[in-house]
Design a protein around this motif. Structure first.
Motif, mmCIF file in Angstrom:
data_model
loop_
_atom_site.group_PDB
_atom_site.id
_atom_site.type_symbol
_atom_site.label_atom_id
_atom_site.label_comp_id
_atom_site.label_asym_id
_atom_site.label_seq_id
_atom_site.Cartn_x
_atom_site.Cartn_y
_atom_site.Cartn_z
ATOM 1 N N GLU A 1 2.808 1.458 -35.529
ATOM 2 C CA GLU A 1 4.054 2.303 -35.041
ATOM 3 C C GLU A 1 4.200 1.962 -33.729
ATOM 4 N N VAL A 2 4.897 3.054 -33.044
ATOM 5 C CA VAL A 2 5.001 2.725 -31.444
ATOM 6 C C VAL A 2 4.388 3.970 -30.875
ATOM 7 N N GLY A 3 3.707 3.690 -29.662
ATOM 8 C CA GLY A 3 3.323 4.715 -28.916
ATOM 9 C C GLY A 3 1.930 4.386 -28.652
ATOM 10 N N GLN A 4 1.243 5.479 -28.355
ATOM 11 C CA GLN A 4 -0.325 5.434 -28.053
ATOM 12 C C GLN A 4 -1.049 4.747 -29.374
ATOM 13 N N ASN A 5 -0.524 5.023 -30.545
ATOM 14 C CA ASN A 5 -1.196 4.412 -31.756
ATOM 15 C C ASN A 5 -1.155 3.034 -31.581
ATOM 16 N N GLN A 6 0.077 2.394 -31.171
ATOM 17 C CA GLN A 6 0.255 1.158 -31.293
ATOM 18 C C GLN A 6 -0.649 0.378 -30.141
ATOM 19 N N LEU B 1 11.350 -4.311 -28.919
ATOM 20 C CA LEU B 1 12.133 -3.165 -28.919
ATOM 21 C C LEU B 1 11.579 -2.002 -29.066
ATOM 22 N N GLY B 2 10.197 -2.012 -29.572
ATOM 23 C CA GLY B 2 9.330 -0.704 -29.521
ATOM 24 C C GLY B 2 9.973 0.355 -30.572
ATOM 25 N N THR B 3 10.318 0.071 -31.758
ATOM 26 C CA THR B 3 10.781 0.974 -32.686
ATOM 27 C C THR B 3 9.900 1.624 -33.255
ATOM 28 N N MET B 4 9.977 2.928 -33.209
ATOM 29 C CA MET B 4 9.294 3.885 -34.083
ATOM 30 C C MET B 4 9.938 3.977 -35.327
ATOM 31 N N GLY B 5 8.768 3.954 -36.375
ATOM 32 C CA GLY B 5 9.023 4.252 -37.821
ATOM 33 C C GLY B 5 9.323 2.424 -38.374
ATOM 34 N N ASP C 1 2.123 10.296 -35.771
ATOM 35 C CA ASP C 1 2.745 11.376 -36.441
ATOM 36 C C ASP C 1 4.133 11.381 -36.474
ATOM 37 N N GLY C 2 4.517 11.087 -35.162
ATOM 38 C CA GLY C 2 5.947 11.139 -34.811
ATOM 39 C C GLY C 2 6.838 9.938 -35.332
ATOM 40 N N SER C 3 6.223 8.817 -35.082
ATOM 41 C CA SER C 3 6.757 7.292 -35.867
ATOM 42 C C SER C 3 6.632 7.482 -37.288
ATOM 43 N N PHE C 4 5.831 7.881 -37.882
ATOM 44 C CA PHE C 4 5.692 8.058 -39.139
ATOM 45 C C PHE C 4 6.801 8.818 -39.977
ATOM 46 N N ASN D 1 -3.095 11.367 -35.865
ATOM 47 C CA ASN D 1 -2.441 12.676 -35.512
ATOM 48 C C ASN D 1 -2.630 13.631 -34.555
ATOM 49 N N ASN D 2 -1.940 13.379 -33.513
ATOM 50 C CA ASN D 2 -2.026 14.305 -32.286
ATOM 51 C C ASN D 2 -0.941 15.324 -32.132
ATOM 52 N N ARG D 3 -0.007 15.515 -33.149
ATOM 53 C CA ARG D 3 0.936 16.313 -33.121
ATOM 54 C C ARG D 3 1.700 16.305 -31.803
ATOM 55 N N TYR D 4 1.680 15.031 -31.330
ATOM 56 C CA TYR D 4 2.636 15.096 -30.018
ATOM 57 C C TYR D 4 3.292 13.873 -30.249
ATOM 58 N N LEU D 5 4.389 13.772 -29.477
ATOM 59 C CA LEU D 5 5.141 12.210 -29.249
ATOM 60 C C LEU D 5 4.094 11.649 -28.168
ATOM 61 N N GLY D 6 2.910 11.247 -28.499
ATOM 62 C CA GLY D 6 2.093 11.197 -27.343
ATOM 63 C C GLY D 6 2.124 10.203 -26.307
ATOM 64 N N MET D 7 2.658 9.174 -26.495
ATOM 65 C CA MET D 7 2.936 8.203 -25.486
ATOM 66 C C MET D 7 3.944 8.862 -24.527
ATOM 67 N N VAL D 8 4.941 9.547 -24.721
ATOM 68 C CA VAL D 8 5.597 10.195 -23.952
ATOM 69 C C VAL D 8 5.061 11.401 -23.163
HETATM 70 C C1 LIG Z 1 13.118 4.839 -32.217
HETATM 71 C C2 LIG Z 1 12.457 5.275 -31.224
HETATM 72 N N1 LIG Z 1 12.807 6.482 -30.523
HETATM 73 C C3 LIG Z 1 12.243 6.858 -29.376
HETATM 74 C C4 LIG Z 1 11.055 6.154 -28.902
HETATM 75 C C5 LIG Z 1 10.636 6.574 -27.413
HETATM 76 N N2 LIG Z 1 9.352 6.837 -27.701
HETATM 77 C C6 LIG Z 1 7.975 5.821 -27.575
HETATM 78 S S1 LIG Z 1 6.702 6.281 -27.823
HETATM 79 C C7 LIG Z 1 7.165 7.721 -28.515
HETATM 80 C C8 LIG Z 1 6.255 8.735 -29.156
HETATM 81 C C9 LIG Z 1 5.700 8.308 -30.428
HETATM 82 O O1 LIG Z 1 4.739 9.167 -30.955
HETATM 83 P P1 LIG Z 1 3.987 9.228 -32.259
HETATM 84 O O2 LIG Z 1 4.628 8.449 -33.263
HETATM 85 O O3 LIG Z 1 3.447 10.503 -32.624
HETATM 86 O O4 LIG Z 1 2.958 8.189 -31.672
HETATM 87 P P2 LIG Z 1 1.717 8.589 -30.533
HETATM 88 O O5 LIG Z 1 2.142 7.963 -29.094
HETATM 89 O O6 LIG Z 1 1.565 10.011 -30.426
HETATM 90 O O7 LIG Z 1 0.639 7.765 -31.080
HETATM 91 C C10 LIG Z 1 8.501 7.973 -28.266
HETATM 92 C C11 LIG Z 1 9.306 9.012 -28.604
HETATM 93 C C12 LIG Z 1 10.684 4.846 -29.421
HETATM 94 N N3 LIG Z 1 10.157 4.021 -28.889
HETATM 95 N N4 LIG Z 1 11.514 4.641 -30.729
#
Ligand SMILES: Cc1ncc(C[n+]2csc(CCOP(=O)(O)OP(=O)(O)O)c2C)c(N)n1
Lengths: 565, 161
Positions: free
Chosen positions: A390-395, A416-420, A444-447, A470-477
């Motif tokens: 997914e995108v964020g810290q997990n990635q 693009l860094g697309t969550m989901g 957990d956010g992306s999923f 699962n960190n129950r945060y939008l972790g990277m932000v």
């Molecule tokens: C569709 C989309 N919306 C918003 C963002 C901005 N964004 C980048 S990382 C992130 C948090 C991701 O949270 P999570 O999936 O829980 O992963 P974590 O960073 O906690 O591992 C967000 C909101 C994005 N990259 N893609």
């Protein structure tokens, strides 16, 4: 004469399409009707975004063109994120969208949207089919454009009454393509290649900086041969992971914002960069003014517009990576460079590697650290699985700790860094490679952005595995807020979440949970061994950060945290 | 430096929007743009003038080349090409000023193509300098409207553009 929708099935067959992903609707009903009798797998996803990412994951894992279908209006607009995602990462894709019937185009008819216009900036090319007799040529062109040169998504917007029209098509004698303006360069310029070989043979401090273009071009073997023969360290971009085995002593892993310290130090101090299949993205280069200040740059890319786009280049080579690398190796052999020529540099690089390894943290409170899960996953699968992210810290944790060994087995939304993205992409990858374990390393956010595709996995029995860190945060932000916004966690705390184990079970998939490090391996073993789709909820240390890190806009050698020793 | 790009494209719907969209998206500015069919009805020619000062012309042409419907791009050398623009100028005219305006029009070898009680319409073709020249001389009389086609260009001699 045959119904156009039936002809499309013949063309799919001709183009080697094995699977299509999509959601039906009014304007694509003729197409879906024809799909019922077609000799291919038609996967109904639960959302068009799932379809387009699945087609993308299928394409990246297989090297073939991914195909997705959506109806006019909302179906088409739901594809847009995934088309943009495929465009940024040069993924071969044909997206077919229904459009309202020709007589009412432009009248704001029910479910009319200007799909052609909306997608214009994010496609390699696009067609609005206005003459049914052009449909066969257009569809063949779409596949050809999607997979050749620098690949990318091609959109075919198809009015409902075109799909039901009667047309001629002979599969043994398909219409000629008509693309007078399209001639991708394959062969690099021989003089430039000779010059590049000389620069490589003479460099005292050479580096290879390689990216997704190598994987697209199927040039991993050539790159491995070059690195081994010329004895040059290799760093890759996120989308280059797997083009070079990351457990090889010459590998420095990923460079850039969350790259390894040693890759960033080596790039900053080298005297020659051999860049191939990369685009000098800001996540890789950091502040360009301070990027590799003393280095001469050789840049190989099939897209001339990438060369000298972000940075001046000394030896530009336009061509297909596989072709260019092959002939470069031949040239280099003629020069027979001495392996001694850059020993001090190799020692220096090795010293950086020893001094600044990626941290493998242990939590004083005994909680699960994310890198522990990823390393265990690697051990259990022997590093042979396909990993999507997914995108964020997990990635970034996946990029850092998953040592990719093979091309097309690390699949991530880079540009693009697309969550989901990761979960539906994993579905597509699993259909491309049913022989391999496929795991989505998720946040957990992306999923939660595409979790409805659990239904698709269950209904088609696509046994994809999801490992939620699962960190129950939008972790990277949250990490950026911690570092740059005084720990003001605006809209990043997502404690309200479903019980993921129950969620998986509710869909008919399997769910597992680990809350302590000693549970991790067992959960992995059970979940991966099952032949059903399975979700693993790893409750990790909530405020674990990704280290090291280059703050946005800084030089890549200015890294915070992680292995400063 | 000003560049004149002569872009040969397939005569298909959507081509112009791809080109203008590309300029907007990549942050390139267009000074003028003119389109028309060529000797081959399957092809159109788009003449674009751009300022090479603000943007690397090489990036502009490379990005244009990536458009599938673009066949050929020529960055025309001002020494070996001719450029023209057609302009229609509606200028305020009274019985006192009319003859003075006619003099200006004659000096520039322009044409008067419409006369009303209070205005004249002047048609002028030429290079940028000539057009700016006549506009600045007519301005004091009161410009009602100026309509320009944008620059078109062709290479000199036997060579095709
Ligand atoms: C569709 C989309 N919306 C918003 C963002 C901005 N964004 C980048 S990382 C992130 C948090 C991701 O949270 P999570 O999936 O829980 O992963 P974590 O960073 O906690 O591992 C967000 C909101 C994005 N990259 N893609």
């Amino acid at each position: 004469m045959k119904v156009a929708a039936k002809v499309m099935m013949e063309i799919f067959k001709n183009e080697g399409v094995e699977v299509v992903f999509g959601v039906p609707g009014g304007q694509v009903m003729p197409l879906y009707d024809a799909l019922m009798d077609a000799d291919l797998l038609n996967v109904l996803t639960r959302h068009e975004q799932g379809a387009v990412h699945a087609a993308d994951g299928y394409a990246r894992a297989s090297g073939k063109v991914g195909v997705c279908i959506a109806t006019s209006g909302p179906g088409a607009t739901n594809l847009v994120t995934g088309i943009a995602n495929a465009y940024m990462d040069s993924v071969p894709m044909v997206a077919i969208t229904g459009q309202v019937r020709r007589p009412v185009v432009g009248t704001d008819a029910f479910q009319e949207a200007d799909t052609f216009g909306i997608t214009l900036p994010v496609v390699k090319h696009s067609y609005l089919v206005t003459d049914e007799h052009e449909l066969p040529r257009i569809l063949h062109e779409a596949f050809y454009l999607a997979r050749t040169g620098r690949p990318g998504p091609v959109l075919v917007d198809l009015p409902g009454d075109v799909a039901t029209a009667l047309i001629d098509y002979d599969p043994d004698n398909p219409p000629k393509l008509n693309l007078p303006g399209y001639k991708p360069t394959v062969k690099g310029h021989p003089r430039q290649i000779r010059e590049a070989a000389r620069a490589l043979a003479e460099a005292q401090k050479p580096m290879i900086y390689a990216g997704g273009g190598i994987i697209i071009s199927e040039a991993s073997d050539e790159l491995r041969e070059l690195a081994a023969y010329a004895h040059i360290p290799v760093t890759t971009t996120l989308n280059g992971k797997g083009l070079f085995p990351e457990d090889d002593p010459l590998s420095l892993g990923m460079l850039g914002m969350h790259g390894t310290r040693y890759a960033n130090y080596a790039m900053t101090n080298c005297d020659l960069i051999f860049a191939v299949g990369v685009r000098f993205d800001d996540r890789a280069t950091g502040k360009v003014e301070t990027f590799a200040p003393g280095a001469k740059i050789i840049h190989v890319d099939v897209d001339p517009a990438e060369i000298a786009k972000n940075l001046a280049v000394d030896i530009p080579i336009v061509g297909d990576a596989k072709w260019v690398l092959g002939s470069l190796i031949d040239e280099l052999r003629k020069l027979d460079p001495s392996p001694e020529r850059h020993l001090p540099w190799m020692r220096q690089v090795e010293d950086w590697k020893q001094a600044h390894p990626l941290p493998l943290r242990e939590d004083p409170d005994g909680e699960i650290m994310p890198e522990f899960v990823i390393r265990k996953l690697w051990e259990v699968t022997k590093g042979e699985a396909i990993v999507t992210t997914e995108v964020g810290q997990n990635q970034m944790w996946a990029a850092q700790y998953w040592l990719a060994k093979h091309p097309r087995r690390f699949i991530s939304s880079g540009g693009l860094g697309t969550m989901g993205y990761g979960f539906p992409a994993a579905m597509g990858a699993k259909l491309a490679r049913p022989d391999l374990t496929v795991v989505d390393i998720a946040g957990d956010g992306s999923f939660q952005m595409t979790s409805q595709e659990l239904a698709t996995c269950v209904s088609y029995n696509i046994p994809v595995k999801v490992a939620i860190l699962n960190n129950r945060y939008l972790g990277m932000v949250r990490q950026w807020q911690e570092l740059f916004y005084d720990k003001r966690y605006a809209s990043t705390c997502i404690e309200c979440q479903p019980d993921f184990v129950k969620l998986a079970e509710a869909y008919g998939a399997q769910g597992f949970r680990a809350t302590r490090p000693d549970e991790v391996e067992e959960v992995l073993r059970i979940a991966l061994a099952s032949d059903a789709p399975a979700l693993m909820d790893f409750r990790i240390k909530r405020e674990a950060n990704v280290w090291p890190m280059v703050p946005a806009g800084s030089a890549i050698s200015d890294m915070l945290g992680g292995g400063e020793a | 430096m000003k560049h004149t790009l002569s872009v040969l494209v397939e005569n298909k719907p959507g081509v112009l929007v791809r080109i203008s969209g590309l300029f907007a998206r990549r942050g390139f500015n267009i000074d003028s743009l003119a389109v028309g069919e060529t000797e081959d009805p399957m092809l159109s020619r788009v003449t674009i003038s751009v300022d090479g000062q603000d943007q690397p012309i090489e990036q502009v042409t490379k990005q244009l080349h990536k458009l599938i419907n673009v066949i050929k791009i020529t960055d025309l050398d001002p020494n070996s090409s001719v450029t023209r623009e057609l302009v229609l100028i509606k200028v305020h005219a009274t019985s006192e000023t009319r003859s003075e305006i006619i003099q200006v029009v004659e000096i520039f070898r322009a044409k008067i193509i419409d006369v009303s009680a209070s205005t004249l319409i002047v048609e002028v073709t030429g290079t940028k300098d000539k057009i700016e020249g006549i506009i600045s001389l007519l301005r004091p009389f009161g410009l009602v409207e100026v309509v320009r086609t944008g620059k078109i260009a062709i290479s000199r001699g036997r060579k095709r553009t």
